[in-house]
Motif scaffolding. Structure first.
Motif, PDB file in Angstrom:
ATOM      1  N   ARG A  23       0.832  -1.209   0.000  1.00 41.63           N
ATOM      2  CA  ARG A  23       0.000   0.000   0.000  1.00 41.63           C
ATOM      3  C   ARG A  23       0.865   1.256   0.000  1.00 41.63           C
ATOM      4  NH1 ARG A  23      -3.461  -3.305   3.210  1.00 41.63           N
ATOM      5  NH2 ARG A  23      -2.419  -2.679   5.140  1.00 41.63           N
ATOM      6  N   ASN A  24       1.980   1.216   0.716  1.00 42.49           N
ATOM      7  CA  ASN A  24       2.883   2.363   0.714  1.00 42.49           C
ATOM      8  C   ASN A  24       3.577   2.532  -0.633  1.00 42.49           C
ATOM      9  OD1 ASN A  24       3.376   3.761   3.566  1.00 42.49           O
ATOM     10  ND2 ASN A  24       2.852   1.619   3.917  1.00 42.49           N
ATOM     11  N   ARG A  25       3.951   1.406  -1.248  1.00 45.88           N
ATOM     12  CA  ARG A  25       4.552   1.489  -2.582  1.00 45.88           C
ATOM     13  C   ARG A  25       3.579   2.069  -3.591  1.00 45.88           C
ATOM     14  NH1 ARG A  25       9.228  -1.472  -3.808  1.00 45.88           N
ATOM     15  NH2 ARG A  25       8.951  -0.517  -5.855  1.00 45.88           N
ATOM     16  N   ALA A  26       2.306   1.710  -3.462  1.00 44.14           N
ATOM     17  CA  ALA A  26       1.292   2.227  -4.389  1.00 44.14           C
ATOM     18  C   ALA A  26       1.071   3.717  -4.212  1.00 44.14           C
ATOM     19  CB  ALA A  26      -0.028   1.471  -4.185  1.00 44.14           C
ATOM     20  N   ARG A  27       1.549   4.268  -3.095  1.00 46.96           N
ATOM     21  CA  ARG A  27       1.412   5.705  -2.833  1.00 46.96           C
ATOM     22  C   ARG A  27       2.758   6.409  -2.972  1.00 46.96           C
ATOM     23  NH1 ARG A  27      -2.408   2.884  -0.915  1.00 46.96           N
ATOM     24  NH2 ARG A  27      -4.499   3.680  -0.505  1.00 46.96           N
ATOM     25  N   GLN A  28       3.550   5.927  -3.912  1.00 50.80           N
ATOM     26  CA  GLN A  28       4.782   6.571  -4.354  1.00 50.80           C
ATOM     27  C   GLN A  28       5.860   6.614  -3.278  1.00 50.80           C
ATOM     28  OE1 GLN A  28       2.958  10.301  -5.660  1.00 50.80           O
ATOM     29  NE2 GLN A  28       3.164   9.644  -7.795  1.00 50.80           N
ATOM     30  N   GLN A  29       5.862   5.632  -2.384  1.00 46.94           N
ATOM     31  CA  GLN A  29       6.940   5.521  -1.408  1.00 46.94           C
ATOM     32  C   GLN A  29       7.901   4.450  -1.907  1.00 46.94           C
ATOM     33  OE1 GLN A  29       7.161   7.620   1.312  1.00 46.94           O
ATOM     34  NE2 GLN A  29       5.419   8.576   0.292  1.00 46.94           N
ATOM     35  N   ARG A  79      11.048   3.747  -0.846  1.00 47.50           N
ATOM     36  CA  ARG A  79      11.823   3.075   0.203  1.00 47.50           C
ATOM     37  C   ARG A  79      10.924   2.875   1.419  1.00 47.50           C
ATOM     38  NH1 ARG A  79      15.485   4.583   4.605  1.00 47.50           N
ATOM     39  NH2 ARG A  79      17.182   3.059   4.742  1.00 47.50           N
ATOM     40  N   VAL A  80      10.617   1.624   1.704  1.00 47.32           N
ATOM     41  CA  VAL A  80       9.698   1.304   2.801  1.00 47.32           C
ATOM     42  C   VAL A  80      10.383   0.303   3.717  1.00 47.32           C
ATOM     43  CG1 VAL A  80       7.412   0.457   3.433  1.00 47.32           C
ATOM     44  CG2 VAL A  80       7.731   1.637   1.251  1.00 47.32           C
ATOM     45  N   ARG A  81      10.355   0.583   5.020  1.00 45.79           N
ATOM     46  CA  ARG A  81      10.934  -0.315   6.032  1.00 45.79           C
ATOM     47  C   ARG A  81       9.950  -0.373   7.200  1.00 45.79           C
ATOM     48  NH1 ARG A  81      16.604  -0.627   5.104  1.00 45.79           N
ATOM     49  NH2 ARG A  81      17.154  -0.897   7.297  1.00 45.79           N
ATOM     50  N   LEU A  82       9.353  -1.545   7.422  1.00 52.72           N
ATOM     51  CA  LEU A  82       8.322  -1.713   8.448  1.00 52.72           C
ATOM     52  C   LEU A  82       8.659  -2.901   9.337  1.00 52.72           C
ATOM     53  CD1 LEU A  82       5.125  -1.357   6.204  1.00 52.72           C
ATOM     54  CD2 LEU A  82       6.138   0.424   7.619  1.00 52.72           C
ATOM     55  N   PHE A  83       8.241  -2.813  10.600  1.00 52.52           N
ATOM     56  CA  PHE A  83       8.348  -3.964  11.488  1.00 52.52           C
ATOM     57  C   PHE A  83       7.086  -4.075  12.325  1.00 52.52           C
ATOM     58  CE2 PHE A  83       9.550  -0.801  14.635  1.00 52.52           C
ATOM     59  CZ  PHE A  83       9.113  -1.324  15.848  1.00 52.52           C
ATOM     60  N   GLU A  84       6.864  -5.266  12.866  1.00 50.40           N
ATOM     61  CA  GLU A  84       5.717  -5.504  13.745  1.00 50.40           C
ATOM     62  C   GLU A  84       6.082  -6.552  14.774  1.00 50.40           C
ATOM     63  OE1 GLU A  84       0.916  -6.508  13.651  1.00 50.40           O
ATOM     64  OE2 GLU A  84       2.105  -6.727  11.816  1.00 50.40           O
ATOM     65  N   CYS A 123      12.177  -2.640   1.390  1.00 45.72           N
ATOM     66  CA  CYS A 123      12.364  -2.591  -0.065  1.00 45.72           C
ATOM     67  C   CYS A 123      12.948  -1.233  -0.416  1.00 45.72           C
ATOM     68  CB  CYS A 123      11.039  -2.818  -0.795  1.00 45.72           C
ATOM     69  SG  CYS A 123       9.852  -1.484  -0.586  1.00 45.72           S
ATOM     70  N   GLY A 124      13.388  -1.104  -1.654  1.00 46.65           N
ATOM     71  CA  GLY A 124      13.969   0.157  -2.105  1.00 46.65           C
ATOM     72  C   GLY A 124      15.456   0.210  -1.835  1.00 46.65           C
ATOM     73  N   SER A 125      15.983   1.401  -1.629  1.00 48.03           N
ATOM     74  CA  SER A 125      17.415   1.582  -1.452  1.00 48.03           C
ATOM     75  C   SER A 125      17.836   1.189  -0.042  1.00 48.03           C
ATOM     76  CB  SER A 125      17.807   3.032  -1.739  1.00 48.03           C
ATOM     77  OG  SER A 125      17.112   3.911  -0.878  1.00 48.03           O
ATOM     78  N   ALA A 126      19.096   0.793   0.082  1.00 46.84           N
ATOM     79  CA  ALA A 126      19.609   0.387   1.387  1.00 46.84           C
ATOM     80  C   ALA A 126      19.695   1.567   2.336  1.00 46.84           C
ATOM     81  CB  ALA A 126      20.977  -0.272   1.224  1.00 46.84           C
ATOM     82  N   ALA A 127      20.016   2.733   1.807  1.00 48.84           N
ATOM     83  CA  ALA A 127      20.116   3.942   2.628  1.00 48.84           C
ATOM     84  C   ALA A 127      19.187   5.003   2.068  1.00 48.84           C
ATOM     85  CB  ALA A 127      21.555   4.452   2.632  1.00 48.84           C
ATOM     86  N   GLY A 133      10.215  -5.105  -7.918  1.00 48.50           N
ATOM     87  CA  GLY A 133      11.419  -4.910  -7.128  1.00 48.50           C
ATOM     88  C   GLY A 133      11.550  -5.932  -6.023  1.00 48.50           C
ATOM     89  N   GLU A 134      12.760  -6.014  -5.461  1.00 43.19           N
ATOM     90  CA  GLU A 134      13.057  -6.993  -4.418  1.00 43.19           C
ATOM     91  C   GLU A 134      12.482  -6.538  -3.078  1.00 43.19           C
ATOM     92  OE1 GLU A 134      14.484  -9.874  -4.693  1.00 43.19           O
ATOM     93  OE2 GLU A 134      15.171  -9.801  -6.760  1.00 43.19           O
ATOM     94  N   VAL A 135      12.016  -7.509  -2.304  1.00 44.59           N
ATOM     95  CA  VAL A 135      11.552  -7.265  -0.937  1.00 44.59           C
ATOM     96  C   VAL A 135      12.253  -8.261  -0.031  1.00 44.59           C
ATOM     97  CG1 VAL A 135       9.583  -7.240   0.637  1.00 44.59           C
ATOM     98  CG2 VAL A 135       9.304  -6.442  -1.720  1.00 44.59           C
ATOM     99  N   VAL A 136      12.936  -7.753   1.004  1.00 44.11           N
ATOM    100  CA  VAL A 136      13.634  -8.624   1.949  1.00 44.11           C
ATOM    101  C   VAL A 136      12.866  -8.626   3.270  1.00 44.11           C
ATOM    102  CG1 VAL A 136      15.905  -8.423   0.927  1.00 44.11           C
ATOM    103  CG2 VAL A 136      15.170  -6.721   2.580  1.00 44.11           C
ATOM    104  N   VAL A 137      12.846  -9.787   3.932  1.00 39.68           N
ATOM    105  CA  VAL A 137      12.009  -9.956   5.122  1.00 39.68           C
ATOM    106  C   VAL A 137      12.715 -10.845   6.136  1.00 39.68           C
ATOM    107  CG1 VAL A 137       9.944  -9.812   3.684  1.00 39.68           C
ATOM    108  CG2 VAL A 137      10.816 -12.048   4.318  1.00 39.68           C
ATOM    109  N   PHE A 138      12.291 -10.724   7.387  1.00 36.93           N
ATOM    110  CA  PHE A 138      12.593 -11.749   8.376  1.00 36.93           C
ATOM    111  C   PHE A 138      11.428 -11.855   9.344  1.00 36.93           C
ATOM    112  CE2 PHE A 138      14.617  -8.135  10.742  1.00 36.93           C
ATOM    113  CZ  PHE A 138      13.939  -8.251  11.959  1.00 36.93           C
ATOM    114  N   GLU A 139      11.271 -13.041   9.927  1.00 36.58           N
ATOM    115  CA  GLU A 139      10.268 -13.275  10.965  1.00 36.58           C
ATOM    116  C   GLU A 139      10.842 -14.278  11.949  1.00 36.58           C
ATOM    117  OE1 GLU A 139       5.517 -14.247  11.641  1.00 36.58           O
ATOM    118  OE2 GLU A 139       6.412 -14.521   9.654  1.00 36.58           O
TER     119      GLU A 139
END
Length: 806
Positions: free
Chosen positions: A563-569, A571-576, A608-612, A688-694
């Motif tokens: 949803r954030n990518r669809a709103r022109q973001q 670089r997105v980094r989220l945790f829960e 996702c997006g750039s590392a920095a 684009g690539e998406v990296v995750v951990f759980e």
């Protein structure tokens, strides 16, 4: 649920003003989402008939109409509406009338012709948004009568937001009981006495769907006038409730549904072939629906079938969702079969959405409809049909499996418990008045009351449910505000684990934002992730998209990322941090499930997006496996587990093969880390690539209780090694081997160079590392250090196939 305020007031007599009613509805839990005023007093606006029409001498699009407004002489009105014609009955605003918006009607000349008023559209009167032409009134409307009296104006269309447990308020009468209790009114009885049969005509009904369809009531009515006009009062109530009138035999079923909450359907009797069979669908069964679309269904659907082509062979309606096209009523219909059934919510939930539908009937059945209503709805609809369209009714057919029907059970309400929970004493008389006004049966017992809820109130099952009813009707604002008293124990964080707040701060410091997602998700989403095994279904879901408890945090987090990518973001980094749920195993031998699902606290992150973030100091690059692995390791470091944490390549269905790993802490598997699988990215429409951990939170945050240790007074010694090792040997294996070989002497291992290329065999790499050595009791000699280095090299050669570079 949208309804007409005047309709509600016709059912329950109350003295409250419009404003007080709206405020009280929200106060008792029926949250008012919108209020749309309809019309006003409309002084000077009357029902009028156009007697004749003549072309305006100076304008092609205007007509000069002679209009009968109930006076001694007809009035001359200049009108430009395209539907103005002789014989039409329409609203007329006479000279001096006041319309919504402040318009005052005066005598005026239009293109040289005097007009003595204005014929009005629904929009000009504030009744509807339609401004395409004059508001056409029924042919039997009394000419000269004030329009407000004829149409029941002013009125308001009120829309309320219902929680899933209040399915009883999907009918105006259900709302009326709450209003009567809150405003001390009285609900008028429903005029639904049994209609005497005047013929022997019946349609045989068979129930063949078990507990999914335990009741089906119906009645044959012969000789109806399908062309009969829907009465204006019914038309207005339907419109103000958001329903478009179609034809009377359809409108009456909609009207009964809105008043009682019981969905109904009318079939053309001559198109039905007895007997009617209520059954489950069949694999790849076809049915053409009322809206003309062709649907393919399976065994998960309920159908009403007739016996054309064999016993119960042809599906003529989707049970609880929509009727069929082949047996619909039309203008040529003469004989009808009325249906009102009870379907179990679990048999209807999600079926409409599988077909891309959303129907009022399905919306109600998904949440639960009163199982006692079908015969009442049939009798009420029969009376309305006979009054307007005539006909000869047959006997009521009420097929049911009584043992399958839900029955209300008495609930004990203790006086002392009520006072303890609410913090105030509600007088006994007030308690009994509230419960009886809510249509409950109340019996006084020694310590309180025995209360039996009406069959429509599925949400009343325990004592706390009754206390909630008393609280919301008595008024939450009447409950005293008091600070908690008594001793309050301050819970100290255990030193044996890292606090969740510390984990949150660590991830926030690494530029992640915390997300909070629903703990329930769409079963189809879990299936797309191959994580639907053991999913726990909800008994009363908010919707089909939120029907099961989540088995993983990642599906919800990745949806939030999308949803954030669809709103022109970019670089997105989220945790829960939250719980996941998995159903218990079936009990041995008895087939019963465990009483509660297994809950596991986890932490997950997606990026996702750039590392920095965008900057100028270093070249931009995409986030990768090693970035998120570093973030994961930073969490483990908080618990002092950096050395014992390792990643082992693994095949995980939702992660990229070759770019994913299992995460281990010692001998405990914590979870997974890696790139999302390309197949899953495509299914979720992510580019684009998406990296995750759980990871499981409890073992991740566990740590040894900190203890103070003296710093060594003796110097550190460093020795550098360069080794050639196979590419298949991970750095973690090299470090583990060194620590096992050197023990407490090895304080740290620093990797400072990796080389592949000229001078090395294919499939190998050179790694350069620094060994930091120290003893706590003495200074290390060159002999001690050389021996330690030799021991380390020997262990690496033996266990990791490493060779010392010359």
């Amino acid at each position: 649920m949208k309804f007409s305020e005047n309709w509600l007031r016709d059912i329950v007599a109350i003295d409250a003003t419009h404003e007080a009613l709206v405020e009280r509805l929200s106060a008792i839990g029926l949250e008012v989402e919108s209020v749309e005023p309809i019309g006003g007093p409309l002084p000077g606006v009357v029902v009028a008939r156009i007697v004749s029409c003549a072309k305006h001498p100076e304008a092609d699009r205007l007509q000069v109409c002679s209009v009968d407004a109930g006076g001694s002489e007809p009035l001359r009105i200049v009108c430009g509406a395209p539907n103005a014609r002789p014989g039409l009955l329409a609203p007329l605003a006479t000279v001096g009338a006041s319309l919504p918006g402040g318009m005052q009607i005066k005598a005026a000349k239009l293109r040289g012709v005097e007009s003595q008023g204005m014929l009005c559209s629904a929009k000009e009167l504030g009744i509807d948004a339609d401004a395409s032409g004059l508001l056409e009134l029924p042919a039997d409307a009394p000419v000269g009568m004030a329009l407000s009296a004829y149409l029941g104006l002013p009125d308001a269309s009120i829309e309320i937001k219902l929680t899933p447990n209040r399915a009883d308020c999907f009918g105006v009468r259900g709302i009326a009981h709450d209003v009567a209790a809150a405003l001390q009114g009285e609900v008028k009885p429903l005029a639904a006495d049994a209609v005497a049969a005047r013929s022997d005509a019946v349609m045989a009904v068979e129930l063949d769907a078990g507990a999914d369809a335990p009741r089906f009531a119906g009645r044959v009515i012969e000789g109806v006038d399908a062309r009969a006009a829907t009465p204006s009062w019914m038309v207005e109530r339907l419109r103000r409730s958001g329903v478009r009138p179609i034809r009377f035999l359809v409108d009456v079923t909609q009207y009964v549904m809105l008043e009682l909450g019981q969905p109904m359907h009318a079939y053309d009797l001559d198109a039905l072939h007895a007997p009617v069979v209520v059954r489950h669908g069949r694999a790849d069964e076809a049915i053409k629906l009322l809206d003309g679309r062709d649907a393919r269904i399976d065994e998960q659907f309920l159908v009403v079938a007739d016996s054309l082509g064999g016993h119960g062979a042809r599906a003529v309606a989707l049970g609880g969702i929509m009727g069929g096209h082949d047996t619909r009523v039309a203008e040529a219909t003469v004989n009808i079969f009325l249906e009102a059934a009870h379907f179990a919510p679990a048999a209807i939930v999600g079926r409409s959405r599988r077909l891309g539908l959303h129907t009022d009937a399905g919306h109600r059945f998904e949440r639960g409809v009163d199982p006692d209503l079908p015969p009442t709805a049939i009798e009420y609809a029969t009376r309305l049909i006979l009054e307007v369209a005539g006909g000869t009714p047959g006997p009521l057919v009420d097929a049911q499996r009584a043992h399958r029907l839900p029955a209300p059970a008495a609930v004990r309400l203790r006086r002392a418990r009520l006072a303890r929970v609410l913090g105030l004493q509600v007088p006994d008389a007030q308690v009994e008045r509230i419960l009886r006004a809510l249509d409950m049966t109340v019996e006084t017992v020694a310590d309180g009351w025995s209360v039996t809820p009406p069959s429509r109130r599925f949400d009343i099952a325990i004592e706390e449910d009754l206390i909630e009813e008393i609280a919301r009707i008595h008024g939450y604002d009447a409950i005293p505000v008091a600070m908690p008293s008594g001793e309050i124990r301050v819970a100290a964080n255990s030193e044996g684990c890292v606090a969740e707040a510390d984990l949150r701060r660590q991830l926030a410091a690494r530029e992640y934002r915390e997300a909070i997602n629903f703990a329930f998700v769409d079963a189809a989403l879990l299936a797309a992730w191959s994580q639907d095994a053991g999913a726990v279904p909800l008994a009363n879901p908010l919707s089909a998209e939120l029907a099961v408890m989540r088995t993983s945090l990642l599906p919800g987090l990745v949806q939030a990322l999308a949803r954030n990518r669809a709103r022109q973001q970019a670089r997105v980094r989220l945790f829960e941090i939250g719980r996941v749920f998995e159903g218990g195993e079936r009990g041995a031998g008895n087939g019963e499930r465990a009483p509660a699902p297994r809950e596991t606290q986890r932490v997950a992150a997606v990026a996702c997006g750039s590392a920095a973030a965008e900057q100028w100091g270093e070249p931009a690059r995409a986030v990768d496996f090693h970035d998120i692995k570093g973030d994961l390791e930073s969490l483990a470091a908080l618990a002092g587990a950096g050395a014992s944490l390792r990643c082992v390549a693994a095949d995980v269905p939702w992660l990229h093969p070759g770019r994913s790993a299992e995460v281990w802490k010692g001998e405990i598997r914590l979870g997974h880390v890696g790139h999302l699988h390309p197949r899953l990215l495509k299914a979720l429409d992510l580019d684009g690539e998406v990296v995750v951990f759980e990871l499981d939170l409890e073992p991740l945050s566990a740590r040894a209780i900190p203890s103070a240790q003296a710093l060594s007074r003796f110097p550190l010694v460093r020795r550098d090694l360069a080794l050639v090792v196979p590419d298949a040997v991970a750095w973690a294996a090299l470090e583990t081997c060194l620590r096992q070989a050197l023990g407490e002497l090895l304080q740290e291992v620093r990797l400072f160079d990796v080389y592949r290329g000229k001078g090395l065999d294919p499939g190998t790499r050179s790694v350069a590392m620094g060994l930091i050595l120290q003893d706590v009791s003495r200074t290390l000699t060159d002999r001690d250090v050389d021996g330690a280095v030799a021991l380390a090299v020997a262990a690496l050669e033996r266990d990791c196939k490493a060779v010392l570079r010359g």
